[in-house]
Scaffold this active site. Structure first.
Site, PDB file in Angstrom:
ATOM      1  CG  ASP A  52      -2.145  -0.853   1.030  1.00 57.82           C
ATOM      2  OD1 ASP A  52      -2.348  -1.351  -0.092  1.00 57.82           O
ATOM      3  OD2 ASP A  52      -2.890  -1.045   2.003  1.00 57.82           O
ATOM      4  CE  LYS A  74      -8.804   0.665  -2.881  1.00 58.85           C
ATOM      5  NZ  LYS A  74      -9.080   0.730  -4.323  1.00 58.85           N
ATOM      6  CG  MET A 187      -9.336   5.878   5.962  1.00 56.18           C
ATOM      7  SD  MET A 187      -9.796   4.460   4.941  1.00 56.18           S
ATOM      8  CE  MET A 187     -10.734   3.456   6.113  1.00 56.18           C
TER       9      MET A 187
END
Length: 268
Positions: A52, A74, A187
């Protein structure tokens, strides 16, 4: 990192990453010091490391000298790999007979799509192992001197994702507000204003202590202590951005007490 090979040699009973199989591993919150030994063993054995975007470069340097490093990050609001393409790549590498390490930030099963990847690998008949990692929702609290559980203060902890939670996921923030337990948000920076407003509309007091911790465990770590009704403005004023963890709840207040005690402890 000197001595890595020696450490793994001393732990000869660690599982082996076999050809044609995939390990879904967590790289921890950032600092390589928080890697598990099993993730480190996977890095040293892997022929291909599919990683990642938030995996620290120092972690990637621990991979074996012949390993292929394949970026599959991502990032919210930025061009990102498509999840279906990532899982297809994992299957393809395994079918080539390679030893594959899928390396994710934090823990693969904590808002990391590790479950989706495991299900897809299983459906394709690819052998896999889940290698837990230290999730940032825990590590950021510890590094920020915020005890996530505190006797007499809370009896539970809520982990929630703020990504899309207001727009399309139908999260019942009022129900979380009524619990009266600390809420740890992953997030959440993009939707922070809407989330804070929804929690207060659900009955959570505006003076509830809150914190935002960016780049947890790294030298660039930043900790902002605030309250629910001021958090959005103070985050904007201080320029706190992703990656960051937000915690809302009475346990945040314990940080000030611990900081007050630190000078006394230093003199012991």
């Amino acid at each position: 990192m000197s001595g890595v090979g020696d450490v793994l040699d001393d732990l000869g009973d660690l599982p082996r990453l076999e050809p044609g199989s995939v390990w879904l591993a967590g790289a921890g919150p950032g600092d390589p010091a928080h890697l598990t030994l099993l993730t480190l063993a996977g890095l040293r054995q892997a022929d291909a490391v599919v990683h990642d975007a938030l995996v620290d470069p120092r972690v990637l340097r621990l991979a074996g000298s012949g390993a292929r490093l394949i970026a599959a990050g991502k990032r919210g609001g930025k061009p990102s790999a498509v999840q279906a393409d990532i899982t297809a790549q994992l299957i393809g590498l395994a079918h080539e007979g390679l030893r594959v390490l899928r390396l994710k930030g934090g823990d693969p099963f904590m808002f990391g799509r590790g479950g989706e990847e495991a299900l897809t690998l299983a459906a394709a008949g690819v052998r896999f192992r889940i290698v837990p990692g230290l999730t940032s929702g825990l590590a950021s609290m510890a590094s920020g001197l915020i005890p996530l559980t505190l006797r007499g203060v809370n009896q539970a902890v809520v982990f929630a994702t703020g990504h899309g939670a207001v727009r399309d996921e139908g999260m019942d923030w009022a129900a979380l507000a009524r619990l009266g337990q600390p809420i740890v948000l992953y997030m959440a920076m993009t939707n922070l204003a809407a989330i804070c407003a929804a929690l207060m509309a659900g009955g959570l007091a505006g003076e509830t202590p809150a914190a935002a911790i960016a780049s947890a465990t790294l030298p660039s770590q930043r900790i902002l202590i605030s309250r629910l009704d001021a958090l959005v403005d103070e985050v904007a004023r201080e320029g706190i951005g992703a990656p960051a963890i937000v915690v809302i709840g009475a346990v945040v207040a314990a940080r000030a007490a611990l900081l007050d005690l630190l000078p006394a402890l230093a003199s012991v």
